[in-house]
Motif scaffolding. Sequence first.
Motif, PDB file in Angstrom:
ATOM      1  N   TRP A  38       0.840  -1.187   0.000  1.00 34.67           N
ATOM      2  CA  TRP A  38       0.000   0.000   0.000  1.00 34.67           C
ATOM      3  C   TRP A  38       0.881   1.244   0.000  1.00 34.67           C
ATOM      4  CZ3 TRP A  38      -4.082  -0.589   4.496  1.00 34.67           C
ATOM      5  CH2 TRP A  38      -4.972  -1.621   4.182  1.00 34.67           C
ATOM      6  N   SER A  39       0.315   2.308  -0.550  1.00 42.08           N
ATOM      7  CA  SER A  39       0.941   3.640  -0.467  1.00 42.08           C
ATOM      8  C   SER A  39      -0.076   4.587   0.154  1.00 42.08           C
ATOM      9  CB  SER A  39       1.320   4.155  -1.855  1.00 42.08           C
ATOM     10  OG  SER A  39       2.288   3.316  -2.437  1.00 42.08           O
ATOM     11  N   ALA A  40       0.415   5.556   0.880  1.00 36.82           N
ATOM     12  CA  ALA A  40      -0.463   6.549   1.495  1.00 36.82           C
ATOM     13  C   ALA A  40      -1.061   7.438   0.410  1.00 36.82           C
ATOM     14  CB  ALA A  40       0.306   7.381   2.504  1.00 36.82           C
ATOM     15  N   MET A  54      -4.764   6.993   9.766  1.00 40.86           N
ATOM     16  CA  MET A  54      -6.078   6.530   9.309  1.00 40.86           C
ATOM     17  C   MET A  54      -6.546   7.331   8.092  1.00 40.86           C
ATOM     18  SD  MET A  54      -6.748   3.996  11.230  1.00 40.86           S
ATOM     19  CE  MET A  54      -8.265   3.514  11.982  1.00 40.86           C
ATOM     20  N   VAL A  55      -6.281   8.626   8.076  1.00 43.13           N
ATOM     21  CA  VAL A  55      -6.661   9.456   6.929  1.00 43.13           C
ATOM     22  C   VAL A  55      -5.807   9.097   5.716  1.00 43.13           C
ATOM     23  CG1 VAL A  55      -6.644  11.822   6.022  1.00 43.13           C
ATOM     24  CG2 VAL A  55      -7.588  11.356   8.292  1.00 43.13           C
ATOM     25  N   ALA A  56      -4.510   8.950   5.895  1.00 43.07           N
ATOM     26  CA  ALA A  56      -3.603   8.681   4.781  1.00 43.07           C
ATOM     27  C   ALA A  56      -3.898   7.349   4.093  1.00 43.07           C
ATOM     28  CB  ALA A  56      -2.157   8.706   5.264  1.00 43.07           C
ATOM     29  N   TYR A  57      -4.397   6.375   4.837  1.00 42.44           N
ATOM     30  CA  TYR A  57      -4.684   5.050   4.275  1.00 42.44           C
ATOM     31  C   TYR A  57      -6.179   4.757   4.233  1.00 42.44           C
ATOM     32  CZ  TYR A  57       0.298   4.288   4.527  1.00 42.44           C
ATOM     33  OH  TYR A  57       1.647   4.396   4.348  1.00 42.44           O
ATOM     34  N   SER A  58      -7.001   5.790   4.303  1.00 43.42           N
ATOM     35  CA  SER A  58      -8.451   5.590   4.394  1.00 43.42           C
ATOM     36  C   SER A  58      -9.026   4.842   3.190  1.00 43.42           C
ATOM     37  CB  SER A  58      -9.165   6.924   4.586  1.00 43.42           C
ATOM     38  OG  SER A  58      -8.959   7.770   3.476  1.00 43.42           O
ATOM     39  N   ASP A  59      -8.531   5.084   1.987  1.00 46.04           N
ATOM     40  CA  ASP A  59      -9.062   4.389   0.810  1.00 46.04           C
ATOM     41  C   ASP A  59      -8.814   2.891   0.909  1.00 46.04           C
ATOM     42  OD1 ASP A  59      -9.852   6.842  -0.188  1.00 46.04           O
ATOM     43  OD2 ASP A  59      -8.180   7.006  -1.611  1.00 46.04           O
ATOM     44  N   SER A  60      -7.601   2.503   1.264  1.00 41.94           N
ATOM     45  CA  SER A  60      -7.268   1.082   1.370  1.00 41.94           C
ATOM     46  C   SER A  60      -8.012   0.432   2.533  1.00 41.94           C
ATOM     47  CB  SER A  60      -5.756   0.897   1.556  1.00 41.94           C
ATOM     48  OG  SER A  60      -5.066   1.358   0.412  1.00 41.94           O
ATOM     49  N   ILE A  61      -8.111   1.130   3.655  1.00 43.61           N
ATOM     50  CA  ILE A  61      -8.838   0.608   4.813  1.00 43.61           C
ATOM     51  C   ILE A  61     -10.313   0.411   4.459  1.00 43.61           C
ATOM     52  CG2 ILE A  61      -9.649   1.142   7.149  1.00 43.61           C
ATOM     53  CD1 ILE A  61      -6.920   2.591   7.564  1.00 43.61           C
ATOM     54  N   GLN A  66     -14.985  -2.972   3.518  1.00 45.42           N
ATOM     55  CA  GLN A  66     -16.133  -3.353   2.693  1.00 45.42           C
ATOM     56  C   GLN A  66     -15.997  -4.798   2.209  1.00 45.42           C
ATOM     57  OE1 GLN A  66     -16.670  -1.016  -0.892  1.00 45.42           O
ATOM     58  NE2 GLN A  66     -18.870  -1.339  -0.802  1.00 45.42           N
ATOM     59  N   GLN A  67     -14.803  -5.183   1.804  1.00 43.63           N
ATOM     60  CA  GLN A  67     -14.567  -6.524   1.269  1.00 43.63           C
ATOM     61  C   GLN A  67     -14.765  -7.610   2.332  1.00 43.63           C
ATOM     62  OE1 GLN A  67     -10.700  -6.845  -0.571  1.00 43.63           O
ATOM     63  NE2 GLN A  67     -10.959  -8.989  -1.087  1.00 43.63           N
ATOM     64  N   TYR A  68     -14.303  -7.358   3.579  1.00 48.05           N
ATOM     65  CA  TYR A  68     -14.300  -8.406   4.599  1.00 48.05           C
ATOM     66  C   TYR A  68     -15.195  -8.127   5.803  1.00 48.05           C
ATOM     67  CZ  TYR A  68     -10.290 -10.103   1.999  1.00 48.05           C
ATOM     68  OH  TYR A  68      -9.468 -10.576   1.017  1.00 48.05           O
ATOM     69  N   GLY A  69     -15.812  -6.965   5.861  1.00 49.51           N
ATOM     70  CA  GLY A  69     -16.692  -6.667   6.987  1.00 49.51           C
ATOM     71  C   GLY A  69     -15.967  -6.400   8.287  1.00 49.51           C
ATOM     72  N   PHE A  70     -14.817  -5.762   8.214  1.00 48.87           N
ATOM     73  CA  PHE A  70     -14.081  -5.442   9.439  1.00 48.87           C
ATOM     74  C   PHE A  70     -14.913  -4.527  10.328  1.00 48.87           C
ATOM     75  CE2 PHE A  70     -10.309  -6.404   6.726  1.00 48.87           C
ATOM     76  CZ  PHE A  70      -9.886  -7.500   7.459  1.00 48.87           C
ATOM     77  N   VAL A  73     -10.686  -1.234  13.722  1.00 45.97           N
ATOM     78  CA  VAL A  73      -9.396  -0.870  13.134  1.00 45.97           C
ATOM     79  C   VAL A  73      -8.652  -0.081  14.193  1.00 45.97           C
ATOM     80  CG1 VAL A  73      -8.209   0.403  11.304  1.00 45.97           C
ATOM     81  CG2 VAL A  73     -10.417  -0.679  10.819  1.00 45.97           C
ATOM     82  N   ASP A  74      -7.367  -0.418  14.398  1.00 43.76           N
ATOM     83  CA  ASP A  74      -6.567   0.375  15.322  1.00 43.76           C
ATOM     84  C   ASP A  74      -5.131   0.431  14.839  1.00 43.76           C
ATOM     85  OD1 ASP A  74      -5.249  -2.000  16.124  1.00 43.76           O
ATOM     86  OD2 ASP A  74      -6.233  -2.086  18.065  1.00 43.76           O
TER      87      ASP A  74
END
Length: 186
Positions: A38-40, A54-61, A66-70, A73-74
Amino acid sequence: MSALTVFAEDQPQTGQRYLDFVAIKAQLASIDVQFERWSASNPLPEHAQADDIMVAYSDSISRLKQQYGFQAVDIVSLTPEHPDKAELRQKFLAEHSHDDFEVRFFVEGSGLFYLHINGLVYALLCEQGDLISVPAHVYHWFDMGKKPFFKAIRLFTAAEGWVAQFTGSEIAKSFPSYDDYIAGLA
């Protein structure tokens, strides 16, 4: 540099090493382990806090949520100055599994995951930018070294987060430690 070494469970000093991302990803895919980079989406400040990360990686998170129903997150962070580093290291060094799959993304630093599957042990050195997803019920352990330095995003489908079932096996003591593994790459 990420690295993967595949050992026979009874030959902890001799294994097949992979250093190429595509080869590592293919080896891990064969055992249903997800490995990504991943990239920020936004530059991180030098001493980034949890909110910045969390903001920098928000798209990947968001994609993984959505894919796995997490549900949770911490951010976990350990440095050589952490007062409980030795106790935490020993806890994670014990072979265990989870009812949930274990997902870690390394924002900074590195750590060494060992996966014990079908008579083989996969030692995966994860570094900044690497994401690993260990399937539920896979025996594994994690070594952060004597002087840990990492910051990672953890994602959980269970609201209670990290819950381990320890095997009681001593196998982890047979394999190279994080510090020895790193020295062997030099």
